[in-house]
Design a protein around this motif. Structure first.
Motif, short mmCIF file in Angstrom:
data_model
loop_
_atom_site.label_atom_id
_atom_site.label_comp_id
_atom_site.label_asym_id
_atom_site.label_seq_id
_atom_site.Cartn_x
_atom_site.Cartn_y
_atom_site.Cartn_z
N ARG A 157 0.82 -1.21 0.00
CA ARG A 157 0.00 0.00 0.00
C ARG A 157 0.85 1.26 0.00
NH1 ARG A 157 -5.18 -1.14 1.68
NH2 ARG A 157 -5.64 0.99 1.01
N LEU A 158 2.02 1.18 0.62
CA LEU A 158 2.93 2.33 0.66
C LEU A 158 3.72 2.49 -0.63
CD1 LEU A 158 4.47 2.00 4.24
CD2 LEU A 158 3.12 3.91 3.40
N LYS A 159 3.74 1.40 -1.43
CA LYS A 159 4.63 1.38 -2.60
C LYS A 159 6.05 1.72 -2.15
CE LYS A 159 1.13 2.41 -6.09
NZ LYS A 159 -0.02 2.15 -5.24
N ALA A 160 6.45 1.09 -1.05
CA ALA A 160 7.71 1.43 -0.40
C ALA A 160 8.84 0.53 -0.87
CB ALA A 160 7.57 1.30 1.11
N GLU A 161 10.02 1.10 -0.89
CA GLU A 161 11.24 0.32 -1.07
C GLU A 161 11.53 -0.35 0.27
OE1 GLU A 161 15.99 1.13 -1.87
OE2 GLU A 161 14.50 2.63 -2.51
N THR A 162 11.42 -1.67 0.32
CA THR A 162 11.41 -2.38 1.59
C THR A 162 12.61 -3.29 1.73
OG1 THR A 162 8.98 -2.35 1.53
CG2 THR A 162 10.02 -3.86 3.09
N SER A 163 13.23 -3.25 2.91
CA SER A 163 14.36 -4.13 3.22
C SER A 163 13.99 -5.00 4.41
CB SER A 163 15.62 -3.32 3.55
OG SER A 163 16.06 -2.58 2.43
N LEU A 164 14.25 -6.29 4.29
CA LEU A 164 14.08 -7.24 5.38
C LEU A 164 15.46 -7.51 5.95
CD1 LEU A 164 12.37 -9.11 7.08
CD2 LEU A 164 12.36 -10.76 5.20
N PHE A 165 15.69 -7.04 7.18
CA PHE A 165 17.01 -7.06 7.78
C PHE A 165 17.08 -8.17 8.82
CE2 PHE A 165 20.20 -4.55 10.56
CZ PHE A 165 21.27 -5.19 9.94
N GLY A 166 17.80 -9.24 8.50
CA GLY A 166 17.96 -10.36 9.42
C GLY A 166 19.23 -10.23 10.23
N ILE A 167 19.13 -10.46 11.54
CA ILE A 167 20.29 -10.32 12.43
C ILE A 167 20.50 -11.65 13.15
CG2 ILE A 167 21.34 -8.99 14.28
CD1 ILE A 167 19.13 -6.84 13.60
N ALA A 168 21.61 -12.30 12.86
CA ALA A 168 21.95 -13.58 13.49
C ALA A 168 22.92 -13.34 14.64
CB ALA A 168 22.58 -14.52 12.46
N GLU A 169 22.83 -14.19 15.66
CA GLU A 169 23.74 -14.04 16.80
C GLU A 169 25.17 -14.41 16.42
OE1 GLU A 169 22.44 -16.16 20.21
OE2 GLU A 169 20.64 -14.93 20.50
N LYS A 170 25.32 -15.43 15.56
CA LYS A 170 26.64 -15.90 15.16
C LYS A 170 26.72 -15.97 13.64
CE LYS A 170 26.90 -18.76 19.33
NZ LYS A 170 27.02 -20.15 19.86
N SER A 171 27.93 -15.82 13.12
CA SER A 171 28.10 -15.81 11.67
C SER A 171 27.64 -17.11 11.02
CB SER A 171 29.57 -15.52 11.32
OG SER A 171 30.42 -16.49 11.93
N GLN A 172 27.79 -18.23 11.73
CA GLN A 172 27.38 -19.51 11.15
C GLN A 172 25.86 -19.64 11.05
OE1 GLN A 172 29.30 -19.15 13.89
NE2 GLN A 172 28.89 -20.73 15.43
N ASP A 173 25.14 -18.73 11.71
CA ASP A 173 23.67 -18.75 11.65
C ASP A 173 23.12 -17.89 10.51
OD1 ASP A 173 23.59 -20.37 13.90
OD2 ASP A 173 23.54 -18.66 15.28
N GLU A 174 23.98 -17.19 9.80
CA GLU A 174 23.51 -16.28 8.76
C GLU A 174 22.80 -17.01 7.62
OE1 GLU A 174 26.03 -13.07 7.37
OE2 GLU A 174 27.31 -13.28 9.14
N ALA A 175 23.39 -18.10 7.14
CA ALA A 175 22.80 -18.83 6.00
C ALA A 175 21.43 -19.41 6.35
CB ALA A 175 23.75 -19.92 5.52
N PRO A 176 21.26 -20.11 7.50
CA PRO A 176 19.93 -20.61 7.85
C PRO A 176 18.91 -19.48 8.02
CG PRO A 176 21.60 -21.71 9.17
CD PRO A 176 22.29 -20.60 8.45
N LEU A 177 19.34 -18.36 8.59
CA LEU A 177 18.43 -17.23 8.77
C LEU A 177 18.00 -16.67 7.42
CD1 LEU A 177 16.91 -15.20 10.49
CD2 LEU A 177 19.02 -13.87 10.71
N ARG A 178 18.93 -16.56 6.49
CA ARG A 178 18.58 -16.06 5.16
C ARG A 178 17.56 -16.98 4.48
NH1 ARG A 178 20.37 -12.55 1.35
NH2 ARG A 178 22.13 -11.89 2.65
N ASP A 179 17.76 -18.30 4.61
CA ASP A 179 16.82 -19.25 4.02
C ASP A 179 15.42 -19.06 4.61
OD1 ASP A 179 18.84 -20.30 2.47
OD2 ASP A 179 19.25 -21.99 3.83
N ALA A 180 15.37 -18.87 5.93
CA ALA A 180 14.07 -18.69 6.59
C ALA A 180 13.41 -17.39 6.14
CB ALA A 180 14.26 -18.68 8.11
N LEU A 181 14.19 -16.33 6.00
CA LEU A 181 13.64 -15.04 5.58
C LEU A 181 13.17 -15.08 4.13
CD1 LEU A 181 16.12 -12.50 7.25
CD2 LEU A 181 13.89 -13.28 8.07
N GLU A 182 13.87 -15.84 3.29
CA GLU A 182 13.45 -15.98 1.89
C GLU A 182 12.05 -16.58 1.82
OE1 GLU A 182 14.61 -15.00 -0.90
OE2 GLU A 182 16.70 -14.45 -0.52
N LYS A 183 11.77 -17.57 2.66
CA LYS A 183 10.44 -18.18 2.68
C LYS A 183 9.40 -17.20 3.21
CE LYS A 183 12.15 -22.92 3.28
NZ LYS A 183 12.20 -24.10 4.18
#
Length: 282
Positions: A26-52
Motif C-alpha cells: 500500500r505504501l509502494k515502499a522500497e522495503t528491506s528485510l534485515f535479518g540479524i543472526a547471533e553468530k556468523s554460522q547462523d547467517e545462512a539458515p536465517l537467510r533461508d528462513a527469511l526468503e520463505k
C-alpha cells in the motif's frame, strides 16, 4: 519511501514481517528485510528462513531486499539506520511477563530509544489497519489516513467539580474555548483534516494509562500512536516517557512510536501514510 523490517528469526519477528507485508504494497515502499543472526554460522539458515517468509510480500509486487548480518541486534539496527535513511522501522516485541519495568524484550525499548526513524512495534495479530488512537498531551499529533481518534486525558477533578466530567460528552465546549487545551486540539484536528483524514476528538478524565486502554477497548482500535522526544546532548537518544513504555507493555495491537519535533523536508511518514488504509477489508 523506505521501510526497514527487522528480524532475528524468533517467532516475535514473524509478526513484524507480516505487518510489514501489510504495509509495503500500500505504501509502494522500497522495503528491506534485515535479518540479524547471533553468530556468523547462523547467517545462512536465517537467510533461508527469511526468503520463505518474504514470499507473500513479494507476491504483492513489493521491491524487497533481504540483508543478513551477524552481531548484536541493537548495534546492527542502529548502524543500518545511521548509514541508510529509512522512513519507518518495523520490529517485533517478545512478551517476557507482566512484572518489572519492561514487560517485553528489553531490546524492543532500547531500539526505540536508540534509532532516529519512527518505530512500528508489531504486537498481536494484525489483519487490517482501519482505526487509529492517537494519544495527545498538548503536542502536535499527526496520524495516518484511516479514521483517527485524538485522545486527551485530563486529571480527575475533585468531587465538588464532578460536573466537569460532562466535558467528555460535550467535546465542542473545550474545542470552541480559547484555552490552551482547546487551541491545541483544534490545531491537531485541523492538521489531520488538512491531510484528508477523518478525525474526532475524545476527552477523558482520570489516570492517563488507564483511560488510554479504556478508550482502546471501547473503540476497538487497530493501532495506537504515541511518541518520544529527543534528548539534548551529543548522544541524541530518544526519551521514552512512562506513558509510551506503559502502552508498549500493555498493548494488544501494533504501536507506532513517532518522533517529536519538526519532520525533515520532503515526503514525511505522515504524508506517505495518508490514505494508506481503506475502511474496508481487502
Amino acid at each position: 519511501m523506505k521501510v526497514l523490517i527487522c528480524s532475528d528469526g524468533m517467532p516475535a519477528a514473524e509478526s513484524a514481517i507480516e505487518l510489514g507485508g501489510l504495509l509495503a504494497a500500500r505504501l509502494k515502499a522500497e522495503t528491506s528485510l534485515f535479518g540479524i543472526a547471533e553468530k556468523s554460522q547462523d547467517e545462512a539458515p536465517l537467510r533461508d528462513a527469511l526468503e520463505k517468509q518474504a514470499q507473500p510480500i513479494r507476491s504483492r509486487n513489493v521491491a524487497l531486499d533481504i540483508i543478513v548480518h551477524a552481531g548484536e541486534p541493537i548495534r546492527e539496527i542502529l548502524d543500518r539506520t545511521s548509514k541508510t535513511s529509512y522512513d519507518l522501522v518495523i520490529i517485533g516485541a517478545r512478551w517476557t511477563g507482566a512484572t518489572g519495568y519492561y514487560w517485553r524484550s528489553k531490546k524492543t525499548y532500547e531500539v526505540i530509544k536508540a534509532i532516529q526513524p519512527p518505530v512500528l512495534v508489531a504486537i498481536g495479530e494484525c489483519k487490517h489497519l482501519q482505526r487509529f488512537l492517537v494519544c495527545t498531551g498538548g503536542k502536535l499529533a499527526a496520524a495516518v489516513g484511516a479514521s483517527v481518534t485524538l485522545l486527551h486525558v485530563m486529571a480527575e477533578p475533585p468531587a465538588i467539580y464532578s460536573d466537569l466530567v460532562r466535558l467528555e460528552e460535550d467535546v465542542d465546549q473545550p474545542l470552541d474555548s480559547k484555552s490552551a487545551l482547546g487551541t491545541n486540539l483544534r490545531r491537531q484536528k485541523r492538521e489531520l483534516e488538512r491531510l484528508g483524514v477523518s478525525a474526532q476528538v475524545r476527552l477523558r478524565h482520570g489516570i492517563v494509562i488507564d483511560q488510554v486502554f479504556e478508550e482502546a477497548r471501547e473503540g476497538d482500535y487497530d493501532l495506537i500512536v504515541t511518541g518520544t522526544s529527543q534528548e539534548r546532548g551529543l548522544l541524541r537518544h530518544y526519551i521514552m516517557g512512562d506513558l509510551t513504555r506503559s502502552i508498549l507493555n500493555r498493548a494488544n495491537c501494533p504501536v507506532l512510536v513517532a518522533r517529536a519535533g519538526k519532520p525533515p523536508p520532503g515526503r514525511t511518514l505522515w504524508k506517505a501514510l495518508k490514505g494508506l488504509f481503506s475502511r474496508h477489508h481487502e
